[in-house]
Design an enzyme around this catalytic site. Sequence first.
Site, PDB file in Angstrom:
ATOM      1  N   GLY A 269       0.794  -1.224   0.000  1.00  0.00           N
ATOM      2  CA  GLY A 269       0.000   0.000   0.000  1.00  0.00           C
ATOM      3  C   GLY A 269       0.821   1.265   0.000  1.00  0.00           C
ATOM      4  N   GLU A 312       4.873  -6.230   0.994  1.00  0.00           N
ATOM      5  CA  GLU A 312       4.409  -6.470  -0.368  1.00  0.00           C
ATOM      6  C   GLU A 312       4.231  -5.166  -1.153  1.00  0.00           C
ATOM      7  OE1 GLU A 312       1.726 -10.264   1.200  1.00  0.00           O
ATOM      8  OE2 GLU A 312       0.771  -8.391   0.566  1.00  0.00           O
ATOM      9  N   PRO A 313       5.304  -4.458  -1.468  1.00  0.00           N
ATOM     10  CA  PRO A 313       5.163  -3.266  -2.297  1.00  0.00           C
ATOM     11  C   PRO A 313       4.875  -3.642  -3.755  1.00  0.00           C
ATOM     12  CG  PRO A 313       7.480  -3.711  -1.887  1.00  0.00           C
ATOM     13  CD  PRO A 313       6.699  -4.712  -1.072  1.00  0.00           C
ATOM     14  N   GLY A 314       4.008  -2.894  -4.393  1.00  0.00           N
ATOM     15  CA  GLY A 314       3.720  -3.124  -5.804  1.00  0.00           C
ATOM     16  C   GLY A 314       3.781  -1.833  -6.584  1.00  0.00           C
ATOM     17  N   ARG A 315       2.798  -0.951  -6.324  1.00  0.00           N
ATOM     18  CA  ARG A 315       2.734   0.343  -6.988  1.00  0.00           C
ATOM     19  C   ARG A 315       4.040   1.115  -6.853  1.00  0.00           C
ATOM     20  NH1 ARG A 315      -2.144   3.726  -6.866  1.00  0.00           N
ATOM     21  NH2 ARG A 315      -2.853   2.244  -5.290  1.00  0.00           N
ATOM     22  N   ARG A 355      -8.454   4.605 -13.521  1.00  0.00           N
ATOM     23  CA  ARG A 355      -8.318   5.187 -12.189  1.00  0.00           C
ATOM     24  C   ARG A 355      -8.905   6.600 -12.075  1.00  0.00           C
ATOM     25  NH1 ARG A 355      -4.082   6.343  -9.936  1.00  0.00           N
ATOM     26  NH2 ARG A 355      -4.652   5.761  -7.815  1.00  0.00           N
ATOM     27  N   TYR A 359     -11.558   6.550  -9.141  1.00  0.00           N
ATOM     28  CA  TYR A 359     -11.112   7.123  -7.874  1.00  0.00           C
ATOM     29  C   TYR A 359     -10.915   8.634  -7.917  1.00  0.00           C
ATOM     30  CZ  TYR A 359      -9.569   2.220  -7.375  1.00  0.00           C
ATOM     31  OH  TYR A 359      -9.503   0.856  -7.344  1.00  0.00           O
ATOM     32  N   CYS A 385     -17.208   6.695 -25.236  1.00  0.00           N
ATOM     33  CA  CYS A 385     -18.528   7.337 -25.221  1.00  0.00           C
ATOM     34  C   CYS A 385     -18.963   7.602 -23.780  1.00  0.00           C
ATOM     35  CB  CYS A 385     -19.535   6.443 -25.947  1.00  0.00           C
ATOM     36  SG  CYS A 385     -21.095   7.268 -26.302  1.00  0.00           S
ATOM     37  N   TYR A 415      -1.447  -0.450 -12.286  1.00  0.00           N
ATOM     38  CA  TYR A 415      -2.897  -0.436 -12.455  1.00  0.00           C
ATOM     39  C   TYR A 415      -3.380   0.112 -13.790  1.00  0.00           C
ATOM     40  CZ  TYR A 415      -2.615  -1.687  -7.609  1.00  0.00           C
ATOM     41  OH  TYR A 415      -2.301  -2.335  -6.446  1.00  0.00           O
TER      42      TYR A 415
END
Length: 460
Positions: A269, A312-315, A355, A359, A385, A415
């Site tokens: 996160g 658990e880093p991802g972004r 995104r 968000y 559209c 993402y």
Amino acid sequence: MINRLDILAAPEPDGATSGVWPTTLRRLDSGEFSVGGVPVGELVAEFGTPLYVLDEAEFARRARVWKAAMGEAFADLAETDVYYAGKAFLCIAVARTAAMEGLGVDTCTEGELATALAAGVPGSRIGLHGNNKSRAEISLALDHGIGHLVVDSLPELALVDSIAAERGVVADVMLRVTTGVHAGGHEHIATAHEDQKFGLSIADGAARRAVERAVGAEHVRLTGLHSHIGSQILAVAGFRAAAEAVLRLRAEAVRELGIEIPEVDFGGGYGVRYTVLDSIPPSPAEFASILAEAAAANVEETGVPAPRVSIEPGRSIVGPAGMTLYTVGTIKTVEAEDGPRRYVSVDGGMSDNPRPILYGADYTAALASRAPSEGVRTRIVGKHCESGDIVVRSVSLPADLAAGDILAVPATGAYGRSMASNYNHVPRPGVVAVRDGRARWIVRRETVADILALDAGYGK
């Protein structure tokens, strides 16, 4: 107005973990962008647009920064592991790069798990999450000795126990616990408050009951506790509070039940910047230090030795390592409430990055194909559209922008491709990896033929 463009010509002092653009990005003498040693004009000529571009060296370097930060912070306390959170973006090439840098790979579906296995990542170095794992997913995990099989509920614990019994094996499991810490940039990506779908609550006793049931299960071996508090988090306080809660639960169970719980995973996160107006997030070293401090304090308070610690880093690894290239199409100016606004349409949109519409996420952009000139207020929109199909809400771009120009949107490595869709039957862009002046497909571009091939009525 503020021009959000933030071109970095060299790594930042903190180890280049807070930049908006890949650190290999350069603007050549011609004004054209180059990334990973490859001019964008060459990328567009060979691969087309829209195009996701992943800087492999940037990805690898960020992975090393996280691994080093954890090792240094816990050097005198515990062994550590870093698992790359594949949900941010996963393909075989990315999984292999993560493994080569000493990281495990965290997955949350059968498809992600199969991808990590196809990349040759050992089962012991793979995690599997999910609040509603199928029998097929659990069976696949057991067959390949998945090291982090994270159980999300009491019914799932019983299901894992029964499937393991059918196979005559003992399943190593971690329990995902909910700490009550509410963190994250948006309600839909905060995952540790009580009223949501993930995990076993510490507050209502479900987590403790799960520990006891796991210990008593014949075909389950409890190897650890897991916590994840949200996504795109830009402060350390939530991680400290969650770590304290999980470590407290572990120490109590170890002392009162006379058991071992050898590992704790504090999840991911960790946030990144999308524009230069965003807050600079804590560095990996700061995040690692706050977790180490919590672990050390727990050891001193309880006398229970520290567990092996994983994250658990991802972004924060793949996000700024990637960007998206678009070709400019229609341009028009309208009269908005606060003055004229130019709308620039590109050949992608919400299907390659949902995104902004999901968000309200904010991005920036830059002219990548030539030298920029004086800018005007611009909104970049897609071809779908939907009036909400906005790529970048507001950015200063050259007044002489024209159809055929190439725009680059940074920080889409996370993402973008993983959440992409075929809305309006638009094929998903491919992903090109760049490194040391070379470029290659790592995920090929979809075509209309690919979409029609799935249509049972096609050709009939």
